[in-house]
Design a protein around this motif. Structure first.
Motif, short mmCIF file in Angstrom:
data_model
loop_
_atom_site.label_atom_id
_atom_site.label_comp_id
_atom_site.label_asym_id
_atom_site.label_seq_id
_atom_site.Cartn_x
_atom_site.Cartn_y
_atom_site.Cartn_z
N GLU A 91 1.02 -1.09 -0.11
CA GLU A 91 -0.21 -0.10 0.06
C GLU A 91 0.87 1.18 -0.06
O GLU A 91 1.83 1.39 0.87
N VAL A 93 1.11 4.98 0.63
CA VAL A 93 0.56 6.05 1.24
C VAL A 93 1.30 7.35 1.07
O VAL A 93 2.63 7.40 1.21
N ARG A 95 1.37 11.47 2.11
CA ARG A 95 0.77 12.38 3.27
C ARG A 95 1.28 13.83 2.78
O ARG A 95 2.42 13.92 2.53
N ALA A 99 -1.70 13.05 9.70
CA ALA A 99 -2.94 12.65 10.51
C ALA A 99 -2.75 11.04 10.57
O ALA A 99 -1.80 10.34 9.89
N GLY A 100 -3.86 10.56 11.19
CA GLY A 100 -3.84 9.08 11.40
C GLY A 100 -2.80 8.36 11.84
O GLY A 100 -2.00 8.90 12.85
N SER A 101 -2.32 7.25 11.48
CA SER A 101 -1.29 6.44 12.02
C SER A 101 0.26 7.13 12.19
O SER A 101 0.47 6.83 13.20
N TYR A 122 3.32 0.15 3.10
CA TYR A 122 2.82 -0.94 4.12
C TYR A 122 2.47 -1.96 3.16
O TYR A 122 2.42 -2.23 2.07
N ASP A 130 -1.44 -5.17 7.83
CA ASP A 130 -0.67 -4.31 6.99
C ASP A 130 0.38 -3.53 7.45
O ASP A 130 0.34 -2.45 7.51
N ASP A 177 -4.26 13.21 3.09
CA ASP A 177 -3.38 11.59 2.65
C ASP A 177 -4.14 10.91 1.83
O ASP A 177 -5.53 10.87 1.59
N PHE A 178 -3.56 9.93 1.33
CA PHE A 178 -4.38 8.71 0.41
C PHE A 178 -3.32 7.62 0.51
O PHE A 178 -2.15 7.51 0.61
N LYS A 179 -4.03 6.49 0.08
CA LYS A 179 -3.65 5.08 -0.18
C LYS A 179 -3.50 4.88 -1.62
O LYS A 179 -4.74 4.79 -2.27
N ASP A 199 -13.04 6.11 0.96
CA ASP A 199 -12.58 5.12 1.75
C ASP A 199 -10.74 4.98 1.80
O ASP A 199 -10.28 4.61 2.82
N THR A 200 -10.31 5.49 1.02
CA THR A 200 -8.82 5.32 0.84
C THR A 200 -8.10 6.82 0.81
O THR A 200 -6.95 6.96 0.58
N CYS A 201 -8.99 7.72 1.11
CA CYS A 201 -8.22 9.14 1.10
C CYS A 201 -8.67 9.90 2.53
O CYS A 201 -9.68 9.46 3.00
N ARG A 202 -8.01 10.64 3.03
CA ARG A 202 -8.51 11.75 3.92
C ARG A 202 -8.75 13.04 3.24
O ARG A 202 -8.01 13.65 2.47
N ARG A 218 -14.60 5.55 11.05
CA ARG A 218 -13.99 4.99 12.00
C ARG A 218 -14.06 5.69 13.29
O ARG A 218 -13.99 5.05 14.37
N1 UDP Z 1 -5.49 3.62 4.11
C1 UDP Z 1 -6.26 2.56 3.23
N2 UDP Z 1 -6.24 1.34 3.57
C2 UDP Z 1 -5.56 0.92 4.54
C3 UDP Z 1 -4.97 1.88 5.35
C4 UDP Z 1 -4.88 3.01 5.16
O1 UDP Z 1 -7.12 3.19 2.27
O2 UDP Z 1 -5.60 -0.27 4.83
C5 UDP Z 1 -5.70 5.18 3.68
C6 UDP Z 1 -6.53 5.97 4.85
O3 UDP Z 1 -7.77 5.80 4.42
C7 UDP Z 1 -5.62 7.16 4.67
C8 UDP Z 1 -4.18 6.75 4.32
O4 UDP Z 1 -4.38 5.50 3.71
O5 UDP Z 1 -6.19 8.12 3.76
C9 UDP Z 1 -3.25 6.97 5.58
O6 UDP Z 1 -3.71 6.09 6.43
P1 UDP Z 1 -3.00 5.75 7.89
O7 UDP Z 1 -1.42 5.13 7.75
O8 UDP Z 1 -2.89 7.14 8.62
O9 UDP Z 1 -3.75 4.91 8.86
P2 UDP Z 1 -5.10 4.83 9.68
O10 UDP Z 1 -5.14 6.08 10.30
O11 UDP Z 1 -6.16 4.91 8.76
O12 UDP Z 1 -4.96 3.52 10.51
#
Ligand code: UDP
Length: 243
Positions: A91, A93, A95, A99-101, A122, A130, A177-179, A199-202, A218
């Protein structure tokens, strides 16, 4: 073109073969929404429709701007026909704002801008959750064949970021951010694949700061589909104006 037998069912999409071609797959968007590696689940009316339209508009726009993807055409409100690819198990990503992880990992406040876009990999493996993976680990696990492929992925992801940031900017949304996922076609070419959706972007509304993406689900913020629909409507207007 005729939809044939189901090849695979994932969390958000089902993949079917296409009877007339070995090179194509038929992708159907489901209404299910999942988070935290499938632990949290819900069915949301119209989610498949919004995501299918959003992803089709974005893949078409990216194509116009020189980014090849697996996307061929949208064939219904919830289905598209795509090039068959072998998905690279990473994956990717990107940014723009923390934000997020990664914000959580380094205890940096969400919403902190980054001086330059950050690309992270990832490893796509649900049973491992992941995990973040270094370039060297990606090679060790043979997720890619060589370092060059990793730099192609990074470069393509950054190009996609420039184009997506601009389109979202135009419709009053900050792309936080986005994946992305990529695949290899039968000639070994790297193609952008999977989906680009809320689903895959913020996505944060520029005016109100409201979240317009899966974080609403979430984090139990409510009005999930109302915001997905808003993203879809703004992109549709953008597409019509920029034909
Ligand atoms: N994301 C995704 N699928 C995943 C993990 C993340 O589409 O399995 C996207 C998520 O929606 C965000 C970006 O990737 O837009 C970064 O996600 P992050 O690593 O911050 O993880 P999260 O907070 O979703 O656990």
């Amino acid at each position: 073109m005729v939809k044939s037998e189901q090849l695979y069912e994932g969390k958000a999409k089902k993949i079917y073969s296409v009877s007339s071609s070995d090179d194509l797959v038929w992708v159907e968007f489901k209404n299910s929404l999942t988070a935290f590696n499938g632990e949290k689940k819900a069915e949301m009316i119209n989610k498949g429709r919004f995501n299918c339209h959003i992803t089709s508009i974005l893949f078409k726009w990216l194509e116009k701007k020189g980014i090849n993807s697996h996307f061929h055409e949208r064939v219904s409100d919830i289905e598209m026909v795509c090039q068959k690819v072998k998905i690279i198990p990473l994956e990717v990503v990107v940014r723009n704002i923390l934000a997020g992880s990664t914000a959580k990992k380094f205890r940096i406040e969400e919403g902190s801008p980054l001086e330059q876009p950050l690309v992270e990999f990832y490893y796509k493996d649900d049973s491992l959750g992941d995990p973040f993976i270094s370039d060297e680990q990606a090679i060790m696990l043979k997720a890619v064949n060589n370092v060059e492929q990793l730099s192609v992925l990074k470069q393509k992801a950054l190009e996609v970021n420039i184009i997506l940031k601009k389109i979202f900017e135009d419709i009053g949304i900050d792309l936080i951010d986005f994946k992305l996922e990529f695949g290899l076609d039968s000639k070994g070419e790297i193609l952008l694949a999977d989906e680009i959706t809320p689903d895959t972007c913020r996505l944060w509304d520029k005016k109100t700061g409201e979240r317009m993406d899966k974080d609403r689900f979430r984090r139990d913020m409510g009005q999930v589909m109302e915001f997905y629909e808003d993203v879809f409507q703004r992109l549709k207007t953008f597409e019509e104006k920029n034909k």
